[in-house]
Enzyme design. Structure first.
Site, short mmCIF file in Angstrom:
data_model
loop_
_atom_site.label_atom_id
_atom_site.label_comp_id
_atom_site.label_asym_id
_atom_site.label_seq_id
_atom_site.Cartn_x
_atom_site.Cartn_y
_atom_site.Cartn_z
N PRO A 81 99.22 -32.93 6.43
CA PRO A 81 100.05 -33.88 5.66
C PRO A 81 99.62 -33.91 4.20
O PRO A 81 98.43 -33.93 3.89
CB PRO A 81 99.77 -35.23 6.34
CG PRO A 81 98.42 -35.06 6.98
CD PRO A 81 98.33 -33.63 7.37
N HIS A 279 89.52 -35.20 3.50
CA HIS A 279 90.71 -35.37 2.68
C HIS A 279 90.77 -34.33 1.57
O HIS A 279 91.19 -34.61 0.45
CB HIS A 279 90.74 -36.79 2.08
CG HIS A 279 92.12 -37.36 1.94
ND1 HIS A 279 92.74 -38.05 2.96
CD2 HIS A 279 93.01 -37.35 0.92
CE1 HIS A 279 93.93 -38.45 2.56
NE2 HIS A 279 94.12 -38.02 1.33
#
Length: 379
Positions: A81, A279
């Protein structure tokens, strides 16, 4: 498998992307946080992993097919994502979702990207995954989950590594912090990238399409920043996860796991998988690279839960190294965005084909017949 031979590596795509999109958009895609230490460490430490080739062993064929959550994928990697994809290249999430569906790999739609739950489900026949930023209000959470279920999504990814937004100097300088501020300098950058500008005009200004039903109309940039701050609480804990586990009947994955304690908590909460991730080096510059906790977590908990990984993976050999270190599946974000920014509508297909070709070559070279056998080739 075919790809554009002018761009035979992710780094080639990165360089081309830098030429084609405004500096503020490239900096948003390319940057980490603080001094970018973990951004570079992620890839560098993956590449310290070495694999053992076997040249005289009997070998029939190598297959990249991988079964995950009951679905057989054609390769052991998927598309992670990424927020604001349409800012970096217009229509990017749709381009990537179509390519993922064509190649039978998973595409994960972010809550804060620029296509809607329903549109991506339509393009992938409900085979995409959805990544949830945890809303502050239960009503919003419940409605988003209902939309995902209605659209056919089977795998929900909840994010735990954004209790605060990362401190990203490039974005601050470019006015892309919250609230964003489009400066004269940014406008000049847009004028210097006419193809990007034309495509943006064609597809429209990027918006948070999934969140549109919940947003007041005609927000200015400062109001948008306040809306995002008021709507989402990034800090996740066990009490927030429990009701999601109760409501969500499909597979539930926790993304952002970086230590054994959180992996054990995920198992105790009845989750189906974890994605070991930092991340993409965008949150904590002082943390570990992803390959280190992955190795420990996979060894300790790999028999109890699906242990996947993202952050720092930039090539087929990087995928192989990660699988050999214990991951059952891998995800990449920037690599695919470089591909789309470089090649537009052809970028998703090109990047997947390139990575498949690279990974197949590694498998043949080390005499690895199945993806699950990579660990047997770890030095």
């Amino acid at each position: 498998m075919s790809f554009n031979t002018k761009y035979p590596s992710i780094e080639d795509l990165r360089k081309r992307a830098k030429q084609r999109i405004p500096k503020f958009a490239f900096d948003y895609l390319d940057g980490g946080c603080n001094e970018d230490v973990n951004l570079y460490k992620n890839t560098a430490e993956i590449r310290e992993v070495e694999l053992l080739p076997e040249y005289l062993s009997k070998h029939t064929a190598s297959s990249m097919k991988t079964t995950l959550f009951g679905h057989e994928y054609d390769a052991p990697f998927g598309i992670a994502p990424v927020g604001l994809q349409g800012l970096m290249w217009p229509n990017a999430p749709e381009i990537l979702a179509k390519a993922a569906y064509k190649h039978n790999i998973p595409f994960i739609l972010s809550t804060v990207t620029t296509s809607s739950i329903e549109r991506i489900a339509e393009l992938t026949e409900g085979k995409a995954w959805f990544q949830l930023y945890h809303p502050t209000k239960n009503e919003l959470r419940d409605d988003i989950l209902k939309r995902c279920e209605t659209s056919g999504y089977d795998t929900l990814v909840i994010l735990c590594d954004v209790p605060t937004f990362g401190f990203r100097p490039r974005d601050i300088r470019n006015g892309l912090a919250m609230p964003p501020n489009m400066s004269i300098n940014n406008m000049l950058q847009i004028l210097g990238k006419p193809t990007w500008a034309f495509q943006t005009l064609k597809h429209g200004q990027p918006n948070f399409e999934t969140l549109k039903p919940y947003m007041p109309k005609n927000l200015d940039l400062k109001q948008l920043g306040k809306f995002m701050d008021d709507t989402f609480s990034g800090r996740l804990n066990e009490e927030k996860i429990k009701p999601i586990r109760d409501m969500w009947k499909g597979k539930l994955v926790l993304k952002g796991v970086a230590n054994e304690l959180d992996a054990e908590r995920a198992i105790n909460l009845g989750l189906d998988g974890i994605i070991v991730s930092n991340h993409g080096g965008r949150q904590l510059d002082a943390g570990e690279s992803t390959i280190k906790p992955l190795t420990r977590i996979a060894e300790k908990y790999g028999q109890q839960i699906e242990v996947m990984m993202d952050s720092g993976i930039r090539s087929g050999p990087d995928v192989a190294r990660s699988l050999a270190s214990g991951a059952t599946f891998t995800f990449m974000g920037r690599s695919f965005m470089y591909g789309v920014a470089a090649l537009g509508n052809k970028g998703g297909d090109h990047t997947i084909s390139l990575l498949k070709t690279q990974l197949q070559q590694v498998m043949e070279q080390i005499c690895c017949e199945k993806v699950e056998d990579f660990k047997n080739h770890l030095i």
